[in-house]
Scaffold this motif. Sequence first.
Motif, PDB file in Angstrom:
ATOM      1  N   UNK A  43     -11.634 -41.026   4.164  1.00  0.00           N
ATOM      2  CA  UNK A  43     -10.008 -40.711   3.332  1.00  0.00           C
ATOM      3  C   UNK A  43      -9.506 -40.500   5.388  1.00  0.00           C
ATOM      4  N   UNK A  44     -10.250 -40.461   6.352  1.00  0.00           N
ATOM      5  CA  UNK A  44      -9.791 -41.011   7.188  1.00  0.00           C
ATOM      6  C   UNK A  44      -9.344 -41.756   7.848  1.00  0.00           C
ATOM      7  N   UNK A  45     -10.003 -43.308   7.418  1.00  0.00           N
ATOM      8  CA  UNK A  45      -9.969 -44.095   7.625  1.00  0.00           C
ATOM      9  C   UNK A  45      -8.405 -44.877   6.396  1.00  0.00           C
ATOM     10  N   UNK A  46      -8.637 -43.995   5.109  1.00  0.00           N
ATOM     11  CA  UNK A  46      -7.497 -44.740   4.621  1.00  0.00           C
ATOM     12  C   UNK A  46      -6.120 -44.706   5.547  1.00  0.00           C
ATOM     13  N   UNK A  47      -5.645 -42.885   5.632  1.00  0.00           N
ATOM     14  CA  UNK A  47      -5.200 -42.421   6.331  1.00  0.00           C
ATOM     15  C   UNK A  47      -5.178 -43.396   7.790  1.00  0.00           C
ATOM     16  N   UNK A  48      -5.571 -43.196   8.233  1.00  0.00           N
ATOM     17  CA  UNK A  48      -5.122 -44.250   9.632  1.00  0.00           C
ATOM     18  C   UNK A  48      -4.262 -45.314   9.186  1.00  0.00           C
ATOM     19  N   UNK A  49      -5.217 -46.659   8.292  1.00  0.00           N
ATOM     20  CA  UNK A  49      -4.041 -47.374   7.980  1.00  0.00           C
ATOM     21  C   UNK A  49      -2.543 -46.323   7.050  1.00  0.00           C
ATOM     22  N   UNK A  50      -2.371 -45.583   6.438  1.00  0.00           N
ATOM     23  CA  UNK A  50      -1.125 -46.085   5.885  1.00  0.00           C
ATOM     24  C   UNK A  50      -0.153 -44.524   7.236  1.00  0.00           C
ATOM     25  N   UNK A  51      -0.709 -44.430   8.138  1.00  0.00           N
ATOM     26  CA  UNK A  51      -0.308 -43.777   8.669  1.00  0.00           C
ATOM     27  C   UNK A  51       0.681 -44.854  10.313  1.00  0.00           C
ATOM     28  N   UNK A  52      -0.529 -45.895  10.224  1.00  0.00           N
ATOM     29  CA  UNK A  52      -0.065 -47.791  11.203  1.00  0.00           C
ATOM     30  C   UNK A  52       0.886 -48.557  10.596  1.00  0.00           C
ATOM     31  N   UNK A  53       1.387 -47.941   8.958  1.00  0.00           N
ATOM     32  CA  UNK A  53       2.143 -48.957   8.136  1.00  0.00           C
ATOM     33  C   UNK A  53       3.357 -47.775   8.178  1.00  0.00           C
ATOM     34  N   UNK A  54       3.730 -46.627   7.249  1.00  0.00           N
ATOM     35  CA  UNK A  54       4.800 -46.365   8.221  1.00  0.00           C
ATOM     36  C   UNK A  54       5.053 -45.497   9.247  1.00  0.00           C
ATOM     37  N   UNK A  55       4.396 -45.983  10.375  1.00  0.00           N
ATOM     38  CA  UNK A  55       4.827 -45.295  11.269  1.00  0.00           C
ATOM     39  C   UNK A  55       5.839 -46.934  11.919  1.00  0.00           C
ATOM     40  N   UNK A  56       4.886 -47.893  11.419  1.00  0.00           N
ATOM     41  CA  UNK A  56       5.849 -48.951  11.547  1.00  0.00           C
ATOM     42  C   UNK A  56       6.911 -49.396  10.823  1.00  0.00           C
ATOM     43  N   UNK A  57       7.102 -48.424  10.005  1.00  0.00           N
ATOM     44  CA  UNK A  57       7.825 -49.224   9.030  1.00  0.00           C
ATOM     45  C   UNK A  57       9.618 -48.353   9.819  1.00  0.00           C
ATOM     46  N   UNK A  58       8.974 -47.151   9.964  1.00  0.00           N
ATOM     47  CA  UNK A  58      10.439 -46.073  10.708  1.00  0.00           C
ATOM     48  C   UNK A  58      10.056 -46.661  12.054  1.00  0.00           C
ATOM     49  N   UNK A  59       8.832 -47.423  12.958  1.00  0.00           N
ATOM     50  CA  UNK A  59       9.910 -47.936  14.200  1.00  0.00           C
ATOM     51  C   UNK A  59      10.685 -48.984  14.296  1.00  0.00           C
ATOM     52  N   UNK A  60      10.320 -50.172  13.147  1.00  0.00           N
ATOM     53  CA  UNK A  60      11.264 -51.108  12.715  1.00  0.00           C
ATOM     54  C   UNK A  60      12.969 -50.283  11.803  1.00  0.00           C
ATOM     55  N   UNK A  61      13.024 -49.339  11.516  1.00  0.00           N
ATOM     56  CA  UNK A  61      14.048 -48.561  11.293  1.00  0.00           C
ATOM     57  C   UNK A  61      14.716 -48.389  12.452  1.00  0.00           C
ATOM     58  N   UNK A  62      14.180 -47.546  13.320  1.00  0.00           N
ATOM     59  CA  UNK A  62      15.028 -47.105  14.327  1.00  0.00           C
ATOM     60  C   UNK A  62      15.390 -48.275  15.609  1.00  0.00           C
ATOM     61  N   UNK A  63      14.355 -49.428  15.334  1.00  0.00           N
ATOM     62  CA  UNK A  63      14.603 -50.881  16.757  1.00  0.00           C
ATOM     63  C   UNK A  63      15.996 -51.428  15.817  1.00  0.00           C
ATOM     64  N   UNK A  64      16.066 -51.360  13.962  1.00  0.00           N
ATOM     65  CA  UNK A  64      16.965 -52.115  13.924  1.00  0.00           C
ATOM     66  C   UNK A  64      18.638 -51.549  14.246  1.00  0.00           C
ATOM     67  N   UNK A  65      18.124 -50.042  14.557  1.00  0.00           N
ATOM     68  CA  UNK A  65      19.436 -49.594  15.168  1.00  0.00           C
ATOM     69  C   UNK A  65      19.896 -49.111  16.079  1.00  0.00           C
ATOM     70  N   UNK A  66      18.611 -48.943  16.558  1.00  0.00           N
ATOM     71  CA  UNK A  66      19.210 -49.577  18.165  1.00  0.00           C
ATOM     72  C   UNK A  66      19.609 -50.727  18.772  1.00  0.00           C
ATOM     73  N   UNK A  67      19.582 -51.409  18.025  1.00  0.00           N
ATOM     74  CA  UNK A  67      19.829 -52.734  18.586  1.00  0.00           C
ATOM     75  C   UNK A  67      21.209 -53.430  17.751  1.00  0.00           C
ATOM     76  N   UNK A  68      20.784 -52.713  16.694  1.00  0.00           N
ATOM     77  CA  UNK A  68      22.690 -52.517  16.283  1.00  0.00           C
ATOM     78  C   UNK A  68      24.109 -52.135  16.569  1.00  0.00           C
ATOM     79  N   UNK A  69      24.595 -50.878  15.925  1.00  0.00           N
ATOM     80  CA  UNK A  69      25.115 -50.345  15.951  1.00  0.00           C
ATOM     81  C   UNK A  69      25.157 -48.705  16.188  1.00  0.00           C
ATOM     82  N   UNK A  70      25.889 -48.729  17.861  1.00  0.00           N
ATOM     83  CA  UNK A  70      24.980 -47.490  18.356  1.00  0.00           C
ATOM     84  C   UNK A  70      25.413 -46.279  17.395  1.00  0.00           C
ATOM     85  N   UNK A  71      24.557 -45.381  18.178  1.00  0.00           N
ATOM     86  CA  UNK A  71      24.481 -43.481  17.034  1.00  0.00           C
ATOM     87  C   UNK A  71      25.202 -43.262  17.280  1.00  0.00           C
ATOM     88  N   UNK A  72      25.714 -43.321  19.214  1.00  0.00           N
ATOM     89  CA  UNK A  72      26.431 -42.587  19.713  1.00  0.00           C
ATOM     90  C   UNK A  72      27.288 -43.278  21.000  1.00  0.00           C
TER      91      UNK A  72
END
Length: 322
Positions: free
Chosen positions: A192-221
Motif C-alpha cells: 500500500x505504501x508503494x502504491x501511495x508513493x506512486x500516486x503521490x509522485x504522479x499527482x504532485x507532478x501533475x499539480x507542479x506542471x499546472x503551477x509552472x504553466x501559470x508561473x510561466x504564463x499570465x502572472x497571478x498578480x
Amino acid sequence: MMDEYVERVARVLELDPAFSELPPASNLPRRRDRLLNIPELEMGMLDFLSLYGCELQYVIGEKNSVMGKVMQPLNRLRYEIRFIESGEECLSEITREDVRESLLKAIQSKKETLPIAIWNATWGIQEIEPLFTLAKGNYPVAPEGNPVSDLAIDANRLNDTVAMLLAGNLSPSLDFVGEVHQRWQAEHRAGQLVNSARLLIARLGDGTALLKERIEGRPLCLNGKPNNQSNIVQSMFFSVYIEKVQPYLATVKRAQEQLIDPLRRLATMQQSVMTAEFRRWQSRHLEAMGDESLWAQLDGAIADHTRAWQTLLEQCGLRPQA
C-alpha cells in the motif's frame, strides 16, 4: 483526494487538468527467483557422523526423516543452527582424529552456508508476498492509530536477530519469527505504501506542471499586489494542500521510515547472498536513494511541488515558508 487536488489547482489557476500515468512498480520477484539452494553435506559424511552418540546424531536423524526432507525455510534455519551448535558440542566427545576432522569441516561448511538459510527464512518465504502485494490499494488517509506499528516492531526485532546470526552469534531465539511471518501474510501495508508513493509522485507532478504553466504564463498578480484570484488560490492552498494533502504526505513518509526503511536494512545486510532479480526489485521499492528509487522520486516530487507553490504565491507577496 489527490485527483480532486489536481482538479482544484487547475480550477483556481484557470487551466485544464491533466493526469499522468503512475510510475511503474512490481510485486516481489517470484519465489523461485528469491529462494536459494542450500548446499547439502555428502550423505556419506552425515551417515558417518550420525553413528556417534552425541546430540548431533539426533539432529541429523531428524533431517533425514520424511518431514526433514520437506522443511520449510524457518525450520531449515533452525536445523542449520542446531547442527552447528550440536556439532561443536560433539567435538569434545570425539577421540578419533579423522572423525574430528570430518566434523570440523562439516561445521565450517554449515557456517558458510548459514547466510543462505537466513535469506530463505526472511526473503525466500511465501508469507512475505502479501505484505508487498500491489493489489490492496493505497495506504489509508488519516488512519486510526499507527497501522504499521506492529510490523515495524517485527522488522526491527528481526533485523537485530539476523545481524547477530550473521555475526556468528547463534544464541537468539527464533520463536517469534513464526508470528512475524503470520503478520506479513495478513497485512498489506508495504505494498500500500508503494502504491501511495506512486500516486503521490504522479499527482504532485501533475499539480507542479499546472503551477509552472501559470508561473510561466499570465502572472497571478501584477506588481506583487494580491487580488481576488490570488486570494482564492491562497485559500485553496491552505484548505486543501496544507490541511489535507500535506498531512497525508507526512503519514506516508512516517510509515516509510517506520516500515520500509527497516525492511531495506533487512535486505541490505544480506547483500552477499541476494539474488540479482531481487537486487533490481530492491533498488526500486526499498532503497531510499538512487535514480531508480520510488522514495527518492517522491522526495523530489514533494520538493518540486513546494518550490512551485512558493514561486507562484511570491508573485503576490504571499510566499509560503517550507
